[in-house]
Write an enzyme that holds these catalytic residues in place. Structure first.
Site, PDB file in Angstrom:
ATOM      1  N   SER A 149      -4.541  -7.337 -43.785  1.00  6.93           N
ATOM      2  CA  SER A 149      -3.546  -8.381 -44.025  1.00  6.93           C
ATOM      3  C   SER A 149      -3.979  -9.215 -45.218  1.00  6.93           C
ATOM      4  O   SER A 149      -5.188  -9.362 -45.474  1.00  6.93           O
ATOM      5  CB  SER A 149      -3.436  -9.291 -42.798  1.00  6.93           C
ATOM      6  OG  SER A 149      -2.648 -10.437 -43.100  1.00  6.93           O
ATOM      7  N   TYR A 163      -7.654 -14.355 -36.490  1.00  2.30           N
ATOM      8  CA  TYR A 163      -6.880 -13.183 -36.933  1.00  2.30           C
ATOM      9  C   TYR A 163      -7.279 -12.793 -38.358  1.00  2.30           C
ATOM     10  O   TYR A 163      -7.542 -11.615 -38.644  1.00  2.30           O
ATOM     11  CB  TYR A 163      -5.388 -13.525 -36.858  1.00  2.30           C
ATOM     12  CG  TYR A 163      -4.469 -12.518 -37.503  1.00  2.30           C
ATOM     13  CD1 TYR A 163      -4.090 -11.353 -36.829  1.00  2.30           C
ATOM     14  CD2 TYR A 163      -3.964 -12.714 -38.795  1.00  2.30           C
ATOM     15  CE1 TYR A 163      -3.242 -10.427 -37.426  1.00  2.30           C
ATOM     16  CE2 TYR A 163      -3.118 -11.794 -39.383  1.00  2.30           C
ATOM     17  CZ  TYR A 163      -2.760 -10.651 -38.702  1.00  2.30           C
ATOM     18  OH  TYR A 163      -1.922  -9.737 -39.298  1.00  2.30           O
TER      19      TYR A 163
END
Ligand code: NAP
Length: 254
Positions: A149, A163
């Site tokens: 990401s 995350y």
């Protein structure tokens, strides 16, 4: 459909029931892959993707398997092999995030859930794929794409540093594994999407997050799962035959 060596193209996409995984499953089937998707809870959505692929003349199956569970992952790979044949491509897509909060409010249980699914899940699936693809194990090679990401380089302050850090681990795993298996016929790359319109943002407590942050994206819009899927399929294909250890940003310039 067969690859350049005459093998049937067989792909596993973890977390293929929704979002980027589902778009990748549809795109892979359109390119002639036999497709296995895994899911955790949403059997109906997973079966819907399988039905779409089969109705269009493709081969597909869905397996409930928690990527964070070693026994689930082992039986997922066994079921895939028994029904479709020898794996040629893996997309480590299954991933989660949790409610927006600062690091000083995160408890150990949350950290364990996020790291278990996002990091350990991807490691376990990569391990099983390498055992089947590596020429060291008598395999005929293959390709792996990991879902990282843009968060891995932005850090996601005030939202989910856990995350973001789990995706940092995925970047590092991609770099290391790519080198480890480069001479064994396996290419390992990662994509780093920016803000993409999927259900994942609802897990953070903000279903409309993409529309809130899109003005900070140089291209001034969120991305669509199909735009990520195309890059994944390219990294899996012979079109990217000299790319391994690449981290490809798909983030509208963010
Ligand atoms: P999503 O819409 O929330 O879908 C997540 C998928 O993962 C679902 O198929 C879900 O299955 C599955 N899943 C969740 N936990 C699992 C587990 N423990 N075992 C097996 N499957 C599991 O997510 P997405 O937005 O498409 O994200 C896909 C990947 O892209 C993730 O790795 C995410 O971190 C990454 N990513 C997304 C964005 C974005 O903006 N959307 C940006 C950057 C990176 P069920 O349907 O059964 O729940």
């Amino acid at each position: 459909m067969q690859d350049h060596e005459g093998r049937e193209k067989i792909i596993l996409i973890t977390g293929g029931s929704r979002g980027i995984g589902a778009a990748t499953a549809r795109a892979a089937a359109a390119e002639g892959y036999a497709v296995c998707i895994s899911f955790l809870r949403n059997e109906q959505a997973a079966n819907g993707i399988v039905r779409q692929i089969v109705d269009a003349g493709g081969r597909a199956m869905a397996v409930r398997a928690d990527v964070g569970s070693e026994s689930d992952v082992c039986s997922l790979f066994e079921k895939l092999e028994a029904e479709l044949g020898t794996l040629t491509a893996l997309v480590n897509n299954a991933g989660i995030l949790e409610q927006h909060m600062r690091l000083d409010a995160m408890d150990a249980a949350r950290l364990a859930r996020v790291f278990n699914t996002n990091i350990i899940g991807s490691f376990l699936c990569a391990r099983e794929a390498v055992k089947r693809m590596s020429t060291n194990y008598g395999g005929r090679g293959g390709a792996i794409v990991n879902l990282s990401s843009a968060a891995s380089r932005l850090g996601s302050p005030n939202e989910y540093i856990d995350y973001a850090a789990s995706k940092g681990a995925i970047d590092t795993m991609t770099l290391g594994l790519a080198k480890e298996v480069a001479a064994e016929g396996i290419r390992v790359n990662a994509v780093r999407p920016g803000v993409i319109y999927t259900d994942i943002h609802a897990s953070g407590g903000e279903p409309d997050r993409v529309d809130r942050v899109k003005s900070a994206v140089p291209m001034q819009r969120g991305g669509h799962p199909e735009e990520v899927a195309k890059s994944i399929l390219w990294l899996l294909s012979d079109q990217s035959s000299y790319s391994t250890g690449a981290l490809l940003d798909i983030s509208g310039g963010r």
